[in-house]
Design an enzyme around this catalytic site. Sequence first.
Site, short mmCIF file in Angstrom:
data_model
loop_
_atom_site.label_atom_id
_atom_site.label_comp_id
_atom_site.label_asym_id
_atom_site.label_seq_id
_atom_site.Cartn_x
_atom_site.Cartn_y
_atom_site.Cartn_z
N ASP A 31 6.18 -12.38 -21.46
CA ASP A 31 6.72 -11.03 -21.66
C ASP A 31 6.80 -10.26 -20.34
OD1 ASP A 31 7.73 -8.96 -23.09
OD2 ASP A 31 5.84 -8.33 -24.00
N GLY A 34 12.03 -8.09 -18.38
CA GLY A 34 12.95 -6.94 -18.33
C GLY A 34 12.34 -5.78 -17.54
N ASN A 79 15.21 -12.33 -31.01
CA ASN A 79 15.88 -11.92 -29.76
C ASN A 79 17.40 -11.75 -29.91
OD1 ASN A 79 13.65 -13.71 -27.46
ND2 ASN A 79 13.63 -11.56 -28.08
C1 FPP Z 1 10.38 -11.50 -22.67
O1 FPP Z 1 10.51 -10.51 -21.69
C2 FPP Z 1 11.07 -12.71 -22.28
C3 FPP Z 1 12.10 -13.28 -22.96
C4 FPP Z 1 12.63 -12.73 -24.21
C5 FPP Z 1 12.76 -14.46 -22.45
C6 FPP Z 1 11.89 -15.44 -21.73
C7 FPP Z 1 12.77 -16.30 -20.95
C8 FPP Z 1 12.51 -16.75 -19.70
C9 FPP Z 1 11.23 -16.50 -18.96
C10 FPP Z 1 13.51 -17.55 -19.05
C11 FPP Z 1 13.15 -18.92 -19.46
C12 FPP Z 1 14.07 -19.84 -18.99
C13 FPP Z 1 14.12 -21.06 -19.49
C14 FPP Z 1 15.03 -22.01 -18.90
C15 FPP Z 1 13.27 -21.47 -20.64
P1 FPP Z 1 11.26 -9.19 -22.09
O2 FPP Z 1 12.70 -9.35 -21.81
O3 FPP Z 1 10.94 -8.84 -23.50
O4 FPP Z 1 10.63 -8.16 -21.11
P2 FPP Z 1 10.39 -6.61 -21.41
O5 FPP Z 1 9.38 -6.53 -22.51
O6 FPP Z 1 9.86 -6.13 -20.12
O7 FPP Z 1 11.71 -6.02 -21.78
#
Ligand code: FPP
Length: 247
Positions: A31, A34, A79
Amino acid sequence: MPEPKNDVQTRAVAQGIRLDALPQHIACIMDGNGRWATARGEHRLVGHQQGYLTLKDVLTTADELGIRYLTVYGFSAENWRRPGEEVNGLMDLIAAAASAELTGLIKNNVRVRISGRLDELPQSTRDNLRALEAETKDNTGITFVLAVNYGGRQEILDAARAVAEAGEPWTEESISKHLYTPEIPEPDLMVRTAGELRWSNFLIWQAAYAELYVTDSPWPEFGEEELFAAVTQFQRRIRKFGGLAEG
Ligand code: FPP
């Protein structure tokens, strides 16, 4: 106590980690990508790209440390609710990473498993992920499980349907047997980055007895130091599985 076999193990031992009591399977809720990007004035997808680079490092470090299974939440069944641009960006990133990493994963003896409802993914993403699984299936190093379009409730529901279809008895064993990756042992350590204290529908059946480690660091900043901290906490805890502590 086993002798360290590489630099990662040497550093781990120097920090007091016991190589004979490592968690077998670590699961990560990655997490904070973003927020990490937004805090730098960058597009959220820059955070996911950086999260991918972090993931590569964590997989290598976990492997060298001696962890046998690493599962990560790449894209949840929820998502899809994000803006189309971010959903497409994540799908493209996963498809591109799957094809770019194939050779390296084979060279490093990593076995890949994919968990989730793959039939709902774009064709190219699905094909690349399936190829990754097929071409690494005989590897004997760390097993990397990538959860894509994954939801814990959905997984339990899919397993229940399979049990009903097979006319099997309603037992924990029969549900477990029909989960997406039944041959993978349950995670014993669950890591969540970016400080959120939630389960977010990840491995809700398998992680029933997992130890939790939460860090405020966002996923793009998760590195060896944090991994060692998680393992150290794990080794300090007394696991009772509902019984009483031994001794
Ligand atoms: C959560 O952070 C993360 C995700 C929804 C996606 C995770 C994906 C990756 C780390 C890329 C992985 C790549 C591969 C090839 C598997 P968030 O977007 O919810 O962050 P936030 O809470 O700060 O908005």
